[in-house]
Design an enzyme around this catalytic site. Structure first.
Site, PDB file in Angstrom:
ATOM      1  N   ARG A  34       0.853  -1.199   0.000  1.00  0.00           N
ATOM      2  CA  ARG A  34       0.000   0.000   0.000  1.00  0.00           C
ATOM      3  C   ARG A  34       0.881   1.238   0.000  1.00  0.00           C
ATOM      4  O   ARG A  34       1.391   1.648   1.034  1.00  0.00           O
ATOM      5  CB  ARG A  34      -0.926  -0.001   1.215  1.00  0.00           C
ATOM      6  CG  ARG A  34      -2.002  -1.073   1.143  1.00  0.00           C
ATOM      7  CD  ARG A  34      -2.850  -1.118   2.398  1.00  0.00           C
ATOM      8  NE  ARG A  34      -3.456   0.187   2.698  1.00  0.00           N
ATOM      9  CZ  ARG A  34      -4.447   0.363   3.569  1.00  0.00           C
ATOM     10  NH1 ARG A  34      -4.932  -0.672   4.223  1.00  0.00           N
ATOM     11  NH2 ARG A  34      -4.935   1.555   3.800  1.00  0.00           N
ATOM     12  N   ASP A  67       2.074   5.175  -0.222  1.00  0.00           N
ATOM     13  CA  ASP A  67       1.571   6.437   0.315  1.00  0.00           C
ATOM     14  C   ASP A  67       1.294   7.441  -0.793  1.00  0.00           C
ATOM     15  O   ASP A  67       1.675   7.242  -1.954  1.00  0.00           O
ATOM     16  CB  ASP A  67       2.598   7.037   1.286  1.00  0.00           C
ATOM     17  CG  ASP A  67       2.731   6.242   2.568  1.00  0.00           C
ATOM     18  OD1 ASP A  67       1.777   5.526   2.918  1.00  0.00           O
ATOM     19  OD2 ASP A  67       3.800   6.332   3.212  1.00  0.00           O
ATOM     20  N   ARG A 117      11.502   5.790   3.254  1.00  0.00           N
ATOM     21  CA  ARG A 117      11.786   7.227   3.204  1.00  0.00           C
ATOM     22  C   ARG A 117      12.558   7.704   4.423  1.00  0.00           C
ATOM     23  O   ARG A 117      13.355   8.648   4.336  1.00  0.00           O
ATOM     24  CB  ARG A 117      10.485   7.994   3.028  1.00  0.00           C
ATOM     25  CG  ARG A 117       9.847   7.769   1.649  1.00  0.00           C
ATOM     26  CD  ARG A 117       8.377   8.152   1.626  1.00  0.00           C
ATOM     27  NE  ARG A 117       8.178   9.534   2.021  1.00  0.00           N
ATOM     28  CZ  ARG A 117       7.009  10.026   2.441  1.00  0.00           C
ATOM     29  NH1 ARG A 117       5.948   9.225   2.523  1.00  0.00           N
ATOM     30  NH2 ARG A 117       6.889  11.294   2.759  1.00  0.00           N
TER      31      ARG A 117
END
Length: 283
Positions: free
Chosen positions: A60, A62, A211
């Site tokens: 999933r 972002d 990230r």
């Protein structure tokens, strides 16, 4: 979604890619544009279904994150698949917005679950450190970092993060979810055009993990932190406010790996178990 397909139904695997710029992530939301929402709507239309199918996805992503090798699945009645299956790829190409493309539609093997059967996900994060900025034609997929990067230092720092660890320091904690992951690869390469690409591969990722890792290693690459720092942050096992979560547009889900067909069901069962590190309890 269960690994068991209801009698009279077929599980369908979709291989797709998308540009995440104008999406509020993968997961559908009532008032925002999402990849899942667009895809489920298109499938409902082209197969003339009374209700949308429910998609399960490998990863999933972002808001703003791209995908080149995303995998999703849905279950459909055998008679609907028989009528529409061979035409689905071409019909989706005509119905989907241009920032989503489906490249393959196929009946999934027994035991397949797009999310839980996966044994690894591979992401790439692209950074440009040229003083003049990023090529305007690539600005939607490359982060500009305004200080020169030492790729050798970033690779040295990355080695301390490999293996199975509690990545709580690099994840946004979610209730009831573990932050233990096995980081299989984390490496940096500078291409001839100057773009620096991180390849990050793990069995799974927790929220913001890639990230955050990239953000920490950029601090090493530009000399603001020592090579040992990312490993020290990992060992602390608590969310560190000094770890910067870099912007989403440099990140692309490149590929999802699955075991041989006969191992799919076993892998799916294993992946559902709550993980702990050796010598530690689950809670």
């Amino acid at each position: 979604m269960s690994d068991e397909v209801e009698p009279g139904h077929v599980r369908v695997r979709l291989d797709l890619s998308y540009d995440g710029k104008d999406f509020s992530g993968w997961a559908k939301q009532r008032t925002l544009r999402t990849v899942q929402g667009e895809l489920e709507s298109a499938l409902k239309t082209v197969m003339r279904l009374p209700e949308p199918v429910e998609l399960t996805v490998a990863g999933r992503t972002d808001a703003g994150v791209h995908a080149r090798g995303q995998v999703a699945q849905f279950d459909i009645a055998e008679e609907v698949w028989a009528e529409h299956g061979s035409l689905l790829l071409r019909r989706l190409a005509g119905r989907l917005p241009h920032d989503i493309r489906v490249w393959k539609v196929a009946e999934a093997p027994e035991g397949f679950n797009a999310r839980f059967s996966a044994i690894w996900r591979r992401y790439a994060y692209r950074v440009g450190d040229h003083q003049g900025g990023v090529d305007p034609l690539r600005r939607g997929h490359v982060l500009w970092h305004q200080w020169p990067l030492d790729v050798d230092a970033m690779n040295e720092a990355s080695r301390a993060l490999l293996g199975e660890h509690d990545f709580a320091a690099y994840c946004k904690k979610r209730e009831g979810a573990t932050t233990i992951r096995t980081l299989q690869e984390l490496s940096w390469v500078r291409a001839e055009d100057g773009i620096v690409t991180a390849t990050v591969r793990a069995d799974a990722f927790c929220h913001n993990m890639v990230r955050s890792l990239v953000g920490a290693l950029l601090h090493v690459g530009d000399g603001h932190r020592p090579v040992e720092w990312p490993g020290q942050v990992l060992a602390a096992a608590v969310r560190d406010s000094s770890v910067h979560v870099v912007k989403p547009h440099g990140l692309t889900l490149e590929e999802v790996g699955y075991p041989a067909d006969e191992l799919l069901a076993a892998r799916s069962k294993e992946a559902r178990n709550m993980r702990t590190l050796p010598g530690k309890g689950c809670c």
